[in-house]
Design an enzyme around this catalytic site. Sequence first.
Site, mmCIF file in Angstrom:
data_model
loop_
_atom_site.group_PDB
_atom_site.id
_atom_site.type_symbol
_atom_site.label_atom_id
_atom_site.label_comp_id
_atom_site.label_asym_id
_atom_site.label_seq_id
_atom_site.Cartn_x
_atom_site.Cartn_y
_atom_site.Cartn_z
ATOM 1 N N SER A 123 0.818 -1.217 0.000
ATOM 2 C CA SER A 123 0.000 0.000 0.000
ATOM 3 C C SER A 123 0.850 1.264 0.000
ATOM 4 O O SER A 123 1.896 1.328 0.651
ATOM 5 C CB SER A 123 -0.875 -0.009 1.259
ATOM 6 O OG SER A 123 -1.378 1.278 1.510
ATOM 7 N N GLU A 125 0.186 3.664 1.653
ATOM 8 C CA GLU A 125 0.229 4.149 3.046
ATOM 9 C C GLU A 125 1.614 3.934 3.659
ATOM 10 O O GLU A 125 1.981 4.607 4.620
ATOM 11 C CB GLU A 125 -0.815 3.422 3.892
ATOM 12 C CG GLU A 125 -2.234 3.912 3.712
ATOM 13 C CD GLU A 125 -2.468 5.293 4.302
ATOM 14 O OE1 GLU A 125 -2.194 5.491 5.485
ATOM 15 O OE2 GLU A 125 -2.929 6.179 3.560
ATOM 16 N N TYR A 147 -1.626 0.088 10.629
ATOM 17 C CA TYR A 147 -1.896 -0.529 9.318
ATOM 18 C C TYR A 147 -0.674 -0.406 8.415
ATOM 19 O O TYR A 147 -0.209 -1.394 7.823
ATOM 20 C CB TYR A 147 -3.106 0.168 8.679
ATOM 21 C CG TYR A 147 -3.334 -0.180 7.231
ATOM 22 C CD1 TYR A 147 -4.056 -1.311 6.870
ATOM 23 C CD2 TYR A 147 -2.818 0.622 6.213
ATOM 24 C CE1 TYR A 147 -4.257 -1.638 5.534
ATOM 25 C CE2 TYR A 147 -3.010 0.299 4.878
ATOM 26 C CZ TYR A 147 -3.731 -0.829 4.543
ATOM 27 O OH TYR A 147 -3.926 -1.151 3.219
HETATM 28 O O1 G4F Z 1 -10.527 6.810 2.191
HETATM 29 P P1 G4F Z 1 -9.560 6.715 3.300
HETATM 30 O O2 G4F Z 1 -10.055 6.097 4.555
HETATM 31 O O3 G4F Z 1 -8.295 5.949 2.717
HETATM 32 P P2 G4F Z 1 -6.753 5.842 3.175
HETATM 33 O O4 G4F Z 1 -6.589 6.047 4.634
HETATM 34 O O5 G4F Z 1 -5.951 6.718 2.285
HETATM 35 O O6 G4F Z 1 -6.426 4.314 2.864
HETATM 36 C C1 G4F Z 1 -6.881 3.652 1.704
HETATM 37 O O7 G4F Z 1 -5.898 3.678 0.694
HETATM 38 C C2 G4F Z 1 -4.690 2.988 1.017
HETATM 39 C C3 G4F Z 1 -3.752 3.114 -0.190
HETATM 40 O O8 G4F Z 1 -3.012 4.289 -0.018
HETATM 41 C C4 G4F Z 1 -4.980 1.548 1.336
HETATM 42 F F1 G4F Z 1 -3.834 0.898 1.669
HETATM 43 C C5 G4F Z 1 -5.967 1.466 2.485
HETATM 44 O O9 G4F Z 1 -6.301 0.100 2.732
HETATM 45 C C6 G4F Z 1 -7.218 2.221 2.088
HETATM 46 O O10 G4F Z 1 -7.789 1.558 0.990
HETATM 47 O O11 G4F Z 1 -9.013 8.184 3.689
HETATM 48 C C7 G4F Z 1 -8.454 9.038 2.735
HETATM 49 C C8 G4F Z 1 -8.207 10.398 3.355
HETATM 50 C C9 G4F Z 1 -7.449 10.379 4.694
HETATM 51 O O12 G4F Z 1 -6.430 11.362 4.662
HETATM 52 C C10 G4F Z 1 -8.474 10.760 5.727
HETATM 53 O O13 G4F Z 1 -7.973 11.453 6.875
HETATM 54 O O14 G4F Z 1 -9.458 11.012 3.639
HETATM 55 C C11 G4F Z 1 -9.374 11.667 4.910
HETATM 56 N N1 G4F Z 1 -10.724 11.789 5.457
HETATM 57 C C12 G4F Z 1 -11.335 12.970 5.790
HETATM 58 N N2 G4F Z 1 -12.547 12.722 6.295
HETATM 59 C C13 G4F Z 1 -11.552 10.770 5.764
HETATM 60 C C14 G4F Z 1 -12.708 11.368 6.293
HETATM 61 N N3 G4F Z 1 -11.422 9.431 5.637
HETATM 62 C C15 G4F Z 1 -12.466 8.660 6.021
HETATM 63 N N4 G4F Z 1 -12.358 7.318 5.857
HETATM 64 N N5 G4F Z 1 -13.615 9.197 6.558
HETATM 65 C C16 G4F Z 1 -13.790 10.544 6.723
HETATM 66 O O15 G4F Z 1 -14.838 11.004 7.185
#
Ligand code: G4F
Length: 339
Positions: A123, A125, A147
């Site tokens: 990932s 990440e 993670y």
């Molecule tokens: O959609 P996210 O939860 O994805 P994240 O953390 O980037 O991880 C995903 O991608 C990775 C590949 O780089 C994978 F390895 C992992 O398994 C997963 O598929 O969050 C994306 C961004 C973050 O910066 C978070 O802080 O969105 C920001 N965010 C802002 N508000 C939020 C929210 N994320 C989530 N989930 N929910 C919110 O309300």
Amino acid sequence: MRTALITGITGQDGSHLAEFLLDRGYRVVGMTRRRSGGALDRIAAIREQIELVEGDLLDQTALTRTLERVQPEEIYNLAGLSFVPASWQQPVATGEFTALGVTRLLDAMRLVCPTARFYQASSSEMFGKVRESPQRETTPFYPRSPYAAAKAYAHYITVNYRESYGLYACSGILFNHEGPRRGLDFVTRKITHTAARIKLGLEDELRLGNLQAKRDWGYAGDYVRAMWLMLQQPQADDFVIGTGEAHSVAEFVEAVFAYLDLDWRRYVIIDPQLVRPAEVDLLVADASKARRILGWEPEVSFLELIHLMVDADLALVRNQLRTPRAEHRSARRRAVGVA
Ligand code: G4F
């Protein structure tokens, strides 16, 4: 007929990959943990064309037996927790599945089917607090969550088994990849699904955390093609897969609401509880190695991705509105899995 074993077949990537491999004439076997039928929704359409075997990344004996029984030529390890915030709640379980689980699987492969080809879902990440931008295969890792730390271990053990035992083991460092099958917790799907509900008068707010974080978002269907390409090369190697474009969460929100002809400022609420203990501010891929060696390029653009996700969520929510009340709850549960 080649046999592919997919761990995590019930997830977004697993279901896309299973369809992709079936189209290429593979015998597709999915490894699943024992659980209720609801979780099979993403593979419901192909359920008759695939085999499911029970297996568990926590259980070495069961993994060995599964490989003996299936005799795969290709193994795609897509299993494990994928929602980053959950890894702060379950840091030890995250390490067991996402890190040590990979060692268990690689070791079972080494003993049972050492000529098989292995794909590890690494990932972006792992780049975390990035050391350079864009990130490529040689960029040092700086994990910012349990993670990401577990994924970094899994990445290195994959490289190590390749170098120690000559296994054909590849690691695909995939940047964020999305689509209508994404779980509702992830930010893209949370935005498209909630916005669709707002458009249809069912919701009046969207609570989000950090709007400034930037991600390189692509379409999951494009990314499973890259996984397969990695296992078709003369030599095993590691590849960064992404679009090369970074957009902020705010830009994603704006584009979704603009497509629905809504003013996002009226609905979005910043909720400090959704801000992570340690954030990854910017991820953007340099996928030139994949372009050069695999001939891989993404086909779906940022805006096309948004439009296909919003269209799918509008159709899903409209369909739920038409569904009689008794079926409504199960339709809601199926929401994560409907294409
Ligand atoms: O959609 P996210 O939860 O994805 P994240 O953390 O980037 O991880 C995903 O991608 C990775 C590949 O780089 C994978 F390895 C992992 O398994 C997963 O598929 O969050 C994306 C961004 C973050 O910066 C978070 O802080 O969105 C920001 N965010 C802002 N508000 C939020 C929210 N994320 C989530 N989930 N929910 C919110 O309300």
